[in-house]
Write an enzyme that holds these catalytic residues in place. Structure first.
Site, PDB file in Angstrom:
ATOM      1  N   ASP A  77      11.613 -16.458  20.382  1.00 18.03           N
ATOM      2  CA  ASP A  77      10.822 -16.517  19.315  1.00 18.03           C
ATOM      3  C   ASP A  77      10.545 -17.517  18.707  1.00 18.03           C
ATOM      4  OD1 ASP A  77       9.045 -15.229  17.409  1.00 18.03           O
ATOM      5  OD2 ASP A  77      10.688 -14.655  16.188  1.00 18.03           O
ATOM      6  N   CYS A  94      -6.999  -2.455  26.049  1.00 20.60           N
ATOM      7  CA  CYS A  94      -7.231  -1.966  24.537  1.00 20.60           C
ATOM      8  C   CYS A  94      -8.427  -1.156  24.831  1.00 20.60           C
ATOM      9  CB  CYS A  94      -7.529  -2.813  23.496  1.00 20.60           C
ATOM     10  SG  CYS A  94      -6.230  -3.696  22.977  1.00 20.60           S
ATOM     11  N   CYS A 141     -10.645   0.991  21.770  1.00 24.96           N
ATOM     12  CA  CYS A 141      -9.643   1.428  20.623  1.00 24.96           C
ATOM     13  C   CYS A 141      -9.719   0.222  19.685  1.00 24.96           C
ATOM     14  CB  CYS A 141      -8.297   1.321  21.100  1.00 24.96           C
ATOM     15  SG  CYS A 141      -7.199   1.737  19.989  1.00 24.96           S
ATOM     16  N   CYS A 159      -5.747  -0.591  15.500  1.00 23.71           N
ATOM     17  CA  CYS A 159      -4.792  -1.409  14.619  1.00 23.71           C
ATOM     18  C   CYS A 159      -5.710  -2.057  13.626  1.00 23.71           C
ATOM     19  CB  CYS A 159      -4.311  -2.330  15.767  1.00 23.71           C
ATOM     20  SG  CYS A 159      -5.450  -3.175  16.744  1.00 23.71           S
ATOM     21  N   CYS A 215      -4.968  -1.865   9.236  1.00 16.33           N
ATOM     22  CA  CYS A 215      -4.507  -2.949   8.414  1.00 16.33           C
ATOM     23  C   CYS A 215      -4.963  -2.861   6.959  1.00 16.33           C
ATOM     24  CB  CYS A 215      -5.120  -4.233   8.899  1.00 16.33           C
ATOM     25  SG  CYS A 215      -4.321  -5.484   8.022  1.00 16.33           S
ATOM     26  N   CYS A 274      -1.918 -11.227   5.760  1.00 11.70           N
ATOM     27  CA  CYS A 274      -0.890 -10.449   6.500  1.00 11.70           C
ATOM     28  C   CYS A 274       0.271 -10.105   5.413  1.00 11.70           C
ATOM     29  CB  CYS A 274      -0.477 -10.866   7.737  1.00 11.70           C
ATOM     30  SG  CYS A 274       0.569  -9.889   8.570  1.00 11.70           S
ATOM     31  N   CYS A 299       5.772  -5.675   7.783  1.00 10.68           N
ATOM     32  CA  CYS A 299       4.701  -4.506   7.915  1.00 10.68           C
ATOM     33  C   CYS A 299       4.569  -4.191   9.348  1.00 10.68           C
ATOM     34  CB  CYS A 299       3.354  -4.923   7.201  1.00 10.68           C
ATOM     35  SG  CYS A 299       1.908  -3.878   7.487  1.00 10.68           S
ATOM     36  N   CYS A 317      -0.012  -2.054  11.953  1.00 11.30           N
ATOM     37  CA  CYS A 317      -0.873  -2.299  13.095  1.00 11.30           C
ATOM     38  C   CYS A 317      -0.364  -1.723  14.389  1.00 11.30           C
ATOM     39  CB  CYS A 317      -1.452  -3.795  13.248  1.00 11.30           C
ATOM     40  SG  CYS A 317      -0.259  -5.058  13.000  1.00 11.30           S
ATOM     41  N   CYS A 375      -0.753   1.926  17.366  1.00 12.57           N
ATOM     42  CA  CYS A 375      -1.171   1.444  18.547  1.00 12.57           C
ATOM     43  C   CYS A 375      -0.899   2.737  19.664  1.00 12.57           C
ATOM     44  CB  CYS A 375      -0.562   0.499  19.315  1.00 12.57           C
ATOM     45  SG  CYS A 375      -0.930   0.073  20.979  1.00 12.57           S
TER      46      CYS A 375
HETATM   47  S1  SF4 Z   1      -4.062  -0.060  18.595  1.00 14.13           S
HETATM   48 FE1  SF4 Z   1      -3.189  -1.128  20.454  1.00 14.13          FE
HETATM   49  S2  SF4 Z   1      -4.813  -0.245  22.076  1.00 14.13           S
HETATM   50 FE2  SF4 Z   1      -5.654  -0.380  20.195  1.00 14.13          FE
HETATM   51  S3  SF4 Z   1      -6.999  -1.929  19.836  1.00 14.13           S
HETATM   52 FE3  SF4 Z   1      -5.024  -2.201  18.602  1.00 14.13          FE
HETATM   53  S4  SF4 Z   1      -3.584  -3.274  20.255  1.00 14.13           S
HETATM   54 FE4  SF4 Z   1      -5.353  -2.350  21.419  1.00 14.13          FE
HETATM   55  S1  SF4 Z   2       1.586  -6.531   9.931  1.00 11.21           S
HETATM   56 FE1  SF4 Z   2       0.540  -5.388   8.408  1.00 11.21          FE
HETATM   57  S2  SF4 Z   2      -0.725  -6.761   7.289  1.00 11.21           S
HETATM   58 FE2  SF4 Z   2      -0.316  -7.749   8.974  1.00 11.21          FE
HETATM   59  S3  SF4 Z   2      -2.050  -7.369  10.400  1.00 11.21           S
HETATM   60 FE3  SF4 Z   2      -0.487  -5.989  10.775  1.00 11.21          FE
HETATM   61  S4  SF4 Z   2      -1.252  -4.303   9.433  1.00 11.21           S
HETATM   62 FE4  SF4 Z   2      -2.101  -6.184   8.788  1.00 11.21          FE
END
Ligand code: SF4
Ligand code: SF4
Length: 346
Positions: free
Chosen positions: A127, A181, A184, A187, A191, A207, A234, A237, A241
């Site tokens: 990381d 994806c 879709c 995510c 948010c 974020c 958080c 998102c 998925c």
């Molecule tokens: S939720 Fe997952 S599959 Fe859907 S757009 Fe976001 S990353 Fe792609």
């Molecule tokens: S971590 Fe939370 S605030 Fe950040 S992009 Fe994902 S859903 Fe949005």
């Protein structure tokens, strides 16, 4: 040789081990644009490492191969926090993965020296290294970068820790993964702050993960309500998925789960002294925020979900030695009082 390395990594507890060539990441221009636009916020270390991040030869001269590794941190029986508790991102309810994985990665580099000869060099990163690891992992076929900008494995979903070994050993690359994806956009719509500006572009400055973990100063007032009772990271998102239907618990992190970190009562967190904070979160990633950062987040959470009963704790926080905590405690008190007033007038 490749299969032996893979088998060795599985024996250490890694769930995925794939290989790719040590050449620059495909999305280097997009990364440079993202930095130019300032979307990384105060994460200056990202900006400083741009030249290395885009050129593996600057990380390790003569590098031939990236070995990309994935570890699942999915948990089947993850407990849901109550409204008076602070929500902590799933990954942070374990001992710090940097420490857990570093010892295993070191074992891989030693294994490579043994197998490949001492004149070969290998470095490992988890990381923090100057590597565009999601792009590299996509090229190695570990998974694909989703619209939420995290890596998704078709076998394990997106609850994954990534790490890599860069080595001068030439090893046959695996097949890359492609984006899956489709249409879709769950995510993006999940948010709470609109931080995913468009597919694959996340503005860290909006974020909640960034606010609650990376940001050192005050949390912008316009985003405080959207934080709800989240106090560290958080997951919205990631949790949205659909590929997570394939998530499964891995063996490596299971033994590092910290039951004591879930279900942290907000009011009691506000009472932590410096020493108590260090003791309570020893070995966990939450230490990163330091006491003042965590208490700042707790104040915001209380401002969102607290009631009159939590006011004494916040009033005590107003006398805290940290101005950051004081300012957020004052904000929280105002929010709770405004809610009480609205209720009284209804
Ligand atoms: S939720 Fe997952 S599959 Fe859907 S757009 Fe976001 S990353 Fe792609
Ligand atoms: S971590 Fe939370 S605030 Fe950040 S992009 Fe994902 S859903 Fe949005």
């Amino acid at each position: 040789m490749k299969e032996e390395i893979r088998a060795f990594s599985y024996s250490l507890g890694f769930d995925i081990c794939r290989f790719t060539t040590a050449r620059p990441a495909e999305h280097q221009a997009a990364f440079e644009d993202w930095i130019q636009a300032g979307h990384h916020g105060e994460m200056g270390w990202m900006e400083r490492s741009v030249p290395k991040r885009v050129e593996p030869q600057k990380v390790l001269e003569g590098a031939k191969t990236f070995i990309c590794l994935g570890v699942s941190y999915h948990r089947t029986e993850d407990r849901k926090e109550k409204p008076d508790e602070g929500v902590i991102a799933r990954y942070a309810k374990y001992n710090d993965y940097h420490e857990v994985l570093s010892e295993k990665l070191k074992a891989i580099t030693e294994y490579l020296s043994e197998k490949g000869g001492r004149n070969h060099k290998s470095l490992w990163y988890v990381d923090t290294g100057p590597i565009l690891e999601r792009d590299i992992a996509e090229r190695a076929g570990v998974g694909f970068v989703g619209k939420h900008t995290n890596l998704i494995s078709r076998q394990l979903g997106n609850w994954l820790f990534l790490s890599e070994v860069i080595t001068t050993l030439p090893l046959e690359p695996d097949t890359p993964e492609k984006n899956r994806c489709g249409t879709c956009s769950r995510c993006i719509s999940s948010c709470p702050t609109g931080a995913i500006l468009q597919p694959f572009v996340l503005d860290a400055r909006k974020c909640i993960s960034y606010f609650t973990i990376e940001l050192k100063g005050p949390i912008p007032v316009e985003f405080r309500k959207a934080m709800g009772n989240r106090i560290y990271g958080c997951d919205d998102c990631l949790a949205a998925c659909p590929w997570n239907k394939f998530a499964r618990q891995g063996s490596l992190m299971a033994g590092h789960y910290r039951k004591d970190l879930g279900g942290s009562e907000l009011v009691s967190l506000l009472d932590l002294t410096e020493e108590e904070f260090k003791k309570r979160f020893a070995g966990s990633p939450i230490l990163r925020t330091k006491r003042k950062g965590l208490l700042r987040n707790v104040c915001v959470a209380l401002g969102n979900v607290g009631n009159e009963a939590t006011l004494p704790a916040l009033e005590k926080a107003v006398r805290d030695k940290e101005p950051l905590v004081v300012e957020h405690a004052l904000w929280a008190i105002e929010e709770i009082k405004a809610r009480s007033l609205t209720r009284a007038n209804q």
